[in-house]
Motif scaffolding. Structure first.
Motif, PDB file in Angstrom:
ATOM      1  N   CYS A   1      69.474  22.437   7.759  1.00 16.44           N
ATOM      2  CA  CYS A   1      69.267  22.355   9.125  1.00 16.44           C
ATOM      3  C   CYS A   1      69.034  20.855   9.628  1.00 16.44           C
ATOM      4  CB  CYS A   1      67.710  22.845   9.288  1.00 16.44           C
ATOM      5  SG  CYS A   1      67.240  24.253   8.841  1.00 16.44           S
ATOM      6  N   LEU A   2      68.987  19.942   8.699  1.00 13.10           N
ATOM      7  CA  LEU A   2      69.200  18.580   9.091  1.00 13.10           C
ATOM      8  C   LEU A   2      70.894  18.163   9.313  1.00 13.10           C
ATOM      9  CD1 LEU A   2      66.563  16.570   7.039  1.00 13.10           C
ATOM     10  CD2 LEU A   2      66.809  16.696   9.369  1.00 13.10           C
ATOM     11  N   GLU A   3      71.678  18.792   8.481  1.00 14.35           N
ATOM     12  CA  GLU A   3      72.869  18.541   8.570  1.00 14.35           C
ATOM     13  C   GLU A   3      73.685  18.757   9.782  1.00 14.35           C
ATOM     14  OE1 GLU A   3      74.006  18.518   3.863  1.00 14.35           O
ATOM     15  OE2 GLU A   3      75.218  20.080   5.175  1.00 14.35           O
TER      16      GLU A   3
ATOM     17  N   ARG B   1      74.866  12.987  10.838  1.00 14.22           N
ATOM     18  CA  ARG B   1      74.690  13.114  12.122  1.00 14.22           C
ATOM     19  C   ARG B   1      75.055  12.042  13.049  1.00 14.22           C
ATOM     20  NH1 ARG B   1      73.955  16.198  15.198  1.00 14.22           N
ATOM     21  NH2 ARG B   1      72.741  15.941  17.112  1.00 14.22           N
TER      22      ARG B   1
ATOM     23  N   LEU C   1      63.331  14.956   5.074  1.00 13.67           N
ATOM     24  CA  LEU C   1      63.273  16.124   4.300  1.00 13.67           C
ATOM     25  C   LEU C   1      62.158  16.381   3.737  1.00 13.67           C
ATOM     26  CD1 LEU C   1      65.825  17.833   3.520  1.00 13.67           C
ATOM     27  CD2 LEU C   1      66.104  16.605   1.374  1.00 13.67           C
TER      28      LEU C   1
ATOM     29  N   GLU D   1      61.914  19.006  22.402  1.00 15.58           N
ATOM     30  CA  GLU D   1      63.105  20.344  22.026  1.00 15.58           C
ATOM     31  C   GLU D   1      62.081  21.395  21.744  1.00 15.58           C
ATOM     32  OE1 GLU D   1      65.287  17.956  19.708  1.00 15.58           O
ATOM     33  OE2 GLU D   1      63.992  18.644  17.772  1.00 15.58           O
ATOM     34  N   LYS D   2      62.888  22.496  21.559  1.00 12.01           N
ATOM     35  CA  LYS D   2      61.957  23.719  21.503  1.00 12.01           C
ATOM     36  C   LYS D   2      61.794  23.751  19.609  1.00 12.01           C
ATOM     37  CE  LYS D   2      66.421  25.315  21.918  1.00 12.01           C
ATOM     38  NZ  LYS D   2      67.328  24.212  22.420  1.00 12.01           N
ATOM     39  N   GLY D   3      60.443  24.358  19.567  1.00 18.41           N
ATOM     40  CA  GLY D   3      60.071  24.660  18.011  1.00 18.41           C
ATOM     41  C   GLY D   3      59.752  23.194  17.416  1.00 18.41           C
ATOM     42  N   ILE D   4      58.874  22.453  18.131  1.00 19.52           N
ATOM     43  CA  ILE D   4      58.464  21.241  17.177  1.00 19.52           C
ATOM     44  C   ILE D   4      56.812  21.348  17.195  1.00 19.52           C
ATOM     45  CG2 ILE D   4      60.201  19.684  17.395  1.00 19.52           C
ATOM     46  CD1 ILE D   4      59.179  18.790  20.128  1.00 19.52           C
TER      47      ILE D   4
ATOM     48  N   GLY E   1      61.878  16.769  16.513  1.00 18.67           N
ATOM     49  CA  GLY E   1      61.960  17.295  15.293  1.00 18.67           C
ATOM     50  C   GLY E   1      61.795  16.209  14.111  1.00 18.67           C
TER      51      GLY E   1
ATOM     52  N   GLY F   1      72.213  19.893  12.297  1.00 19.18           N
ATOM     53  CA  GLY F   1      71.360  19.280  13.776  1.00 19.18           C
ATOM     54  C   GLY F   1      70.949  20.484  14.450  1.00 19.18           C
ATOM     55  N   ILE F   2      69.769  20.858  14.410  1.00 18.01           N
ATOM     56  CA  ILE F   2      69.248  21.753  14.896  1.00 18.01           C
ATOM     57  C   ILE F   2      67.978  21.221  15.929  1.00 18.01           C
ATOM     58  CG2 ILE F   2      70.280  23.752  14.045  1.00 18.01           C
ATOM     59  CD1 ILE F   2      67.034  24.048  12.874  1.00 18.01           C
ATOM     60  N   ASP F   3      67.468  21.715  16.960  1.00 13.69           N
ATOM     61  CA  ASP F   3      66.417  21.451  17.672  1.00 13.69           C
ATOM     62  C   ASP F   3      65.071  21.971  17.000  1.00 13.69           C
ATOM     63  OD1 ASP F   3      67.519  19.958  19.639  1.00 13.69           O
ATOM     64  OD2 ASP F   3      67.225  21.565  21.019  1.00 13.69           O
ATOM     65  N   GLY F   4      64.145  21.070  16.609  1.00 16.99           N
ATOM     66  CA  GLY F   4      62.911  21.532  16.086  1.00 16.99           C
ATOM     67  C   GLY F   4      62.900  22.250  14.867  1.00 16.99           C
TER      68      GLY F   4
ATOM     69  N   ARG G   1      72.813  22.552  17.899  1.00 14.06           N
ATOM     70  CA  ARG G   1      72.717  21.611  19.183  1.00 14.06           C
ATOM     71  C   ARG G   1      74.350  21.837  19.662  1.00 14.06           C
ATOM     72  NH1 ARG G   1      70.482  17.328  17.489  1.00 14.06           N
ATOM     73  NH2 ARG G   1      68.242  17.985  17.518  1.00 14.06           N
ATOM     74  N   ARG G   2      74.582  22.283  20.771  1.00  8.01           N
ATOM     75  CA  ARG G   2      76.204  22.624  21.197  1.00  8.01           C
ATOM     76  C   ARG G   2      76.375  21.635  22.536  1.00  8.01           C
ATOM     77  NH1 ARG G   2      76.448  28.089  23.383  1.00  8.01           N
ATOM     78  NH2 ARG G   2      74.394  27.631  23.745  1.00  8.01           N
TER      79      ARG G   2
ATOM     80  N   GLN H   1      67.620  20.613   4.065  1.00  4.83           N
ATOM     81  CA  GLN H   1      68.996  19.820   4.221  1.00  4.83           C
ATOM     82  C   GLN H   1      69.919  20.301   5.217  1.00  4.83           C
ATOM     83  OE1 GLN H   1      69.294  17.171   1.697  1.00  4.83           O
ATOM     84  NE2 GLN H   1      70.644  16.810   3.364  1.00  4.83           N
TER      85      GLN H   1
END
Lengths: 347, 688
Positions: free
Chosen positions: A278-280, B374, B208, B36-39, B204, A282-285, A326-327, A276
């Motif tokens: 991480c989803l919030e 998001r 959930l 993207e990275k890490g997928i 990604g 927003g990160i890659d992968g 994600r910046r 949760q």
């Protein structure tokens, strides 16, 4: 015999708790795949990494092989390497083994890629007319710590090699007439001063954890730093001896945490929390999720617990997420998740 | 070495399907995985190794000749075999590391054996090993140009011809390419992009529960790889079975004529270049049918594979909408014309890459389905992006007012004016990298840095490629003798040819005098600078900034890679005071000269934003004369490229001092009103 150069003891470093914790977690659990230390000059970044050598645990290795292989788990690879080198490998049960400390291998910024990846052994080639591989830094760094000072200044093509090796845990050499591969799983520790430029995104992601550090504001602590430093410079041996006991305590605690790690359990709803979070943000992968979980488990082991608590997850997220958010272009890496959220609401 | 099992990879259905198709039918032409990275890009490919089918080869042949096809046998087989001798082996997945050198990719002299036998002997490279197999390149967008050329050459001819180091050799070489890349690190060359039959954009997982599942699986694998692999072995078996069955029926799958028409229409509608897409799609559709166990291709099969075939070829660049029209239908004409129009404008800049990787816009779009929160954030972000344009105009108006009321000696602070679309900048990135490569070759001669990619008999003295030298000397060792096993003669020496990506230096010299405050010029200038900074951020260029105002010039920003820092400084930059232009020129020149001493191959681009009204001199001369004299001297530095942007206001009386400055510098000259900030970016691009 010349007395060996003493490093400033890890335990004698004043403050910078987050950095120290991140490094210790990486010792306990090499699967965290490293830590990036971002900060201004003179904040004990390099001192801390060099001091690691003293508190690293011991591992078993196959004797007389530069590849730091595990005699129990990497016998197959050992055979393959021996075959490629034209050396005879003993049978598995008669393998010579010895124990050595996990090593910190330093990768200088100016390193050339042949020294990093490995290259043709020129002496052998000229004298015998045969080609043989001369292993590079990545071979020595296997199961150890690869330390890159000023990692943001590393040449692009050296970074590429690191990425390749880090992705596979294997370093493949296909150059200068040589075709060879060997295991290369290492904990990547980098320090950098963000004023000199940021890291490439792909490399940034390879660091499991990231800490931002600054100079210490407290006058008392600053004085303590000066005092200790002066005493160390005057007489390193005595200084180190004085801290020896505390060093030993730390090593014991690390060893216990390493043993405990495999028993640490996580409740399923906490996994949900991780995903949760991480989803919030927003990160890659998915590497962020994975690293948070591992960090939280390691934290629990470090605190001598066998169950992960919600607080562990929060602390782990602070270490594992800021550099993965994600910046927007030109946005800085936040110090912690709290400061990120605060900045988010302020906008 | 134990790899994460393919069957245990959570989600990523497209990615997995594409990989299976590449394994079942090499004619599909390989897969490019962007994301993207890490997928799990690399994880999936490595897991694939376990699933690869067997092929029959001539026993012991190092080129894996097909026993049944005698015309295509290699010289070895022809010389040593009268009868085909069948052997079996698994299809190989050959990993091409980024630091590979030419001799290992294409093959070269085997120097151990050559020294021994006294005649040149060929040592096969990766291209021989990969014949009838899969060539896997992780981070394919980072591969050196020269190696890319070798691979393209082999891929298009199906043969690998080696003419080097005294060897002339040729062997068959057919393979499918599997590459992974993260678009953040730069785009792929169009020729190489086109070689990949299929392309998958992986993301990604936003679900959930699936994320949790993924976490648990990964953790279990790390704890105990062996039992984890055993747990999934039956599922891997199922996939292996599916591959085998599909390979068996593939040649029997029929392609009805109507379906071919459908494919043709799909390709035309999506504006793909050339005909490779049609051919690939036919193969892909047949493979899809085979994987489903069907013996005839249907609509569904085609629709399933169409996005993978078209995504990187369609000139629009966007993932094609799941194409709805059933075969015989009139393709939407009006859409087509608009496509065409956009198409023309973008044609010279490799349209395939257009926009797809715009890091903000498109990425944000594709992530939108992730999460409500998001989405809101992104939405807000986009609004922000749109707003500055209006803001900029309002601001300009306000500033014009302000300029009227505020005296020239007051310091003022202006916000950064509108920056422009990231999409265009992305295109620029692509293009600049390519040109950058061209320049690279000139700069590499003077330096002993960079990646060693091949060797030649000429080059930088002292940078000897010993491996190549020994290979060159190897055939003659029988005739020479000495204490060393290998005796070298001067004619053997080979030198390293290195490749290096060099970033540019963008040096901004900004007039911070009071006259810049008028009419939102500063905001516009800041906007232009900011856009260039964003561009530099992606290309890892270096930036530096000098401002001049009041009585002196300052280096606000020494040469740095930290574009973040530059951005912050830019926002804080103040305006006010007189114009010490010559001091500014000198400061900037010093900075540039120091940079060139360290990087003799560098090509700084100097952008001067000023109205040219110098009114402070350093010596006894008149300010303007001094400025022009300095400018003429600076023009002698040939490595630098100057651009002057004139910020002088239009009016009944103009001095055109900037024009004179530009002439003295031999610079490109632009008026601020002519330069939409976007054009400034174009100008910089062209000079690169």
């Amino acid at each position: 015999m010349k007395e060996k150069k003493r490093n400033y003891p890890f335990v004698a470093i004043v403050g910078q708790e987050k950095m120290k914790l991140a490094l210790i977690l990486n010792i306990i659990n090499p699967l965290l795949s490293g830590v990036l230390i971002r900060g201004e000059k003179g904040t004990a970044k390099s001192t801390a990494v060099r001091a690691l050598a003293e508190i690293l645990p011991e591992i078993e290795v196959i004797s007389r092989s530069p590849f730091v292989l595990d005699p129990d788990k990497e016998y197959e690879q050992y055979l393959a390497i021996c075959a490629a080198l034209g050396v005879e490998a003993g049978p598995a049960d008669a393998l010579e083994r010895n124990t050595q400390k996990v090593q910190v291998i330093e990768l200088p910024v100016g390193a050339t890629e042949d020294r990093v990846a490995g290259t043709l052994d020129l002496e052998h080639a000229l004298q015998k007319g045969e080609k043989r591989v001369e292993p590079g830094l990545l071979a020595h760094a296997h199961r150890g710590v690869l330390y890159v000072d000023e990692v943001n200044l590393l040449d692009d093509h050296v970074v590429d090699i690191l990425l390749d090796a880090a992705a596979m845990g294997v370093n493949t050499i296909e150059r200068e007439g040589i075709s060879f591969s060997h295991p290369a799983r290492f904990t990547l520790v980098g320090t950098m001063n963000p004023e000199e430029g940021e890291l490439r995104p792909q490399l940034l992601d390879r660091f499991g954890l990231c800490v931002n550090i600054r100079g210490i504001d407290s006058v008392q602590e600053r004085v303590a730093i000066m005092e200790r430093r002066v005493r160390f410079d005057e007489d390193p041996a005595t200084f180190c001896d004085r801290w020896q006991e505390e060093s030993d305590r730390l090593v014991t605690r690390i060893t216990m945490a390493m043993e405990l790690y495999n028993e640490v359990e996580v409740r399923r709803e906490l996994l949900h929390d991780i995903a949760q979070t991480c989803l919030e943000v927003g990160i890659d992968g998915h590497r962020g999720d994975i690293i948070i979980l591992k960090t939280a488990r390691t934290l629990a082991a470090w605190h001598n617990r066998t169950e992960v608590q919600a607080a562990d997850i929060k602390e782990a997220a602070d270490l594992a997420l800021p550099h993965r958010i994600r910046r927007q272009p030109l946005m800085d890496i936040p110090d912690s998740m709290e400061s990120y959220r605060a900045a988010g609401t302020a906008l | 070495m134990s790899f994460f099992p393919f069957a245990a990879v959570v989600g990523q259905q497209e990615l997995k399907l594409a990989l299976l198709m590449a394994v079942v039918n090499p004619a599909v032409g390989g897969v490019l995985i962007r994301g993207e990275k890490g997928i799990a890009k690399s994880t999936a490919v490595r897991g694939l190794v376990d699933l690869l089918p067997e092929i029959t080869v001539n026993h012991g042949c190092r080129f894996s000749c097909r026993p049944e096809n005698r015309e295509l046998w290699c010289v070895d087989c022809l010389a040593t075999k009268d009868e085909p001798s069948t052997g079996h082996r698994k299809v190989r997945l050959v990993n091409l590391p980024l630091n590979a050198t030419e001799d290992r990719v294409a093959g070269g002299i085997d120097f151990s054996a050559t020294v021994e036998r006294g005649k040149p002997l060929f040592q096969t490279g990766l291209l021989a090993e990969v014949h009838r197999g899969i060539l896997y390149i992780d981070e394919v967008n980072l591969l050196d140009d020269h190696i890319v050329d070798l691979i393209l050459d082999a891929a298009s001819s199906g043969m690998n011809r080696v003419e080097r180091e005294g060897i002339s050799f040729c062997h068959p070489c057919r393979f499918s390419l599997i590459g992974t890349m993260n678009p953040e690190e730069g785009e792929l060359r169009p020729q190489l992009l086109d070689r990949f039959g299929l392309c998958v954009e992986a993301k990604g997982n936003a679900d959930l529960d699936e994320r949790v599942l993924l976490l648990m699986r990964r953790e279990q694998f790390d704890r105990d790889p062996c039992s984890f692999i055993t747990r999934f072995s039956s599922r891997n078996d199922t996939i292996r079975q599916r591959i085998r069955a599909a390979r068996a029926i593939l040649s029997r799958v029929r392609m009805p004529a109507g379906m071919r028409v459908f494919i043709g229409e799909l390709c035309r509608e999506n504006n793909v270049a050339g005909h490779r897409a049609d051919l690939v799609m036919e193969q892909a559709a047949r493979t899809m049918a085979a994987l489903d166990g069907d013996d005839e291709v249907t609509n569904n099969h085609i629709l399933r594979v169409a996005p993978m075939v078209l995504i990187h070829r369609s000139r629009e660049g966007r993932p094609p909408p799941p194409p709805p029209p059933p075969p015989p239908e009139d393709p939407g004409k009006p859409e087509n014309t608009t496509d065409q129009a956009q198409n023309n404008s973008g044609q010279e800049d490799f349209p395939e890459t257009d926009g797809r990787n715009a890091p903000q816009g498109q990425d944000a779009d594709s992530q939108n389905d992730r999460q409500q929160t998001r989405r809101e954030q992104e939405g807000a972000g986009r609004k922000d992006k749109d707003r500055p344009e209006q803001d900029g105009q309002e601001q300009a108006a306000q500033e014009a007012e302000a300029a009227g009321t505020v005296g020239n000696q007051e310091d003022q602070l202006f916000d950064i004016g509108p920056t422009f679309s990231v999409k265009k900048i992305t295109m620029a990135k692509d293009r600049v990298v390519r040109r950058g490569r061209g320049r690279r070759s000139r700069s590499m001669v003077s330096q002993k840095q960079g990646r060693y990619s091949r060797a030649a008999s000429f080059g930088l003295a002292g940078d000897i490629a010993l491996d190549a030298t020994i290979r060159a000397a190897a055939p003659f060792q029988a005739e020479r003798s000495g204490s060393l096993a290998v005796r070298l003669e001067p004619c053997d020496f080979r030198y390293k040819i290195r490749e290096k990506r060099i970033g540019n230096l963008l040096l901004f010299m900004v007039d911070g005098s009071g006259s810049m405050a008028a009419r939102g010029r500063m905001a516009a200038s800041k906007g232009a600078i900011m856009s260039l900074l964003l561009d530099a951020y992606q290309k890892r260029d270096k930036v530096a900034m000098v401002t001049f105002r009041r009585d002196r010039a300052e280096i606000n920003l020494p040469v740095t890679c930290s574009v973040e820092l530059a951005g912050r400084l830019l926002a804080e930059m103040k305006v006010g005071g007189r114009t010490p232009l010559s001091a500014g020129l000198i400061k900037g020149y010093e900075l540039m000269r120091n940079y060139l001493l360290r990087e003799p191959g560098g090509r700084p681009i100097v952008i001067i934003l000023t109205d040219g009204k110098a009114n402070v001199s350093m010596g006894e001369e008149k300010p303007v004369d001094e400025m022009l004299r300095l400018a003429t001297a600076m023009a002698r530095e040939e490595r630098a490229k100057y651009i002057v942007v004139d910020t002088e206001e239009e009016g009944p009386v103009t001095f055109d001092l900037s024009g004179k400055l530009a002439a003295a510098l031999a610079a490109d000259y632009f008026k601020i009103k002519d330069i939409q900030a976007e054009e400034l970016v174009h100008i910089v691009r062209e000079t690169q």
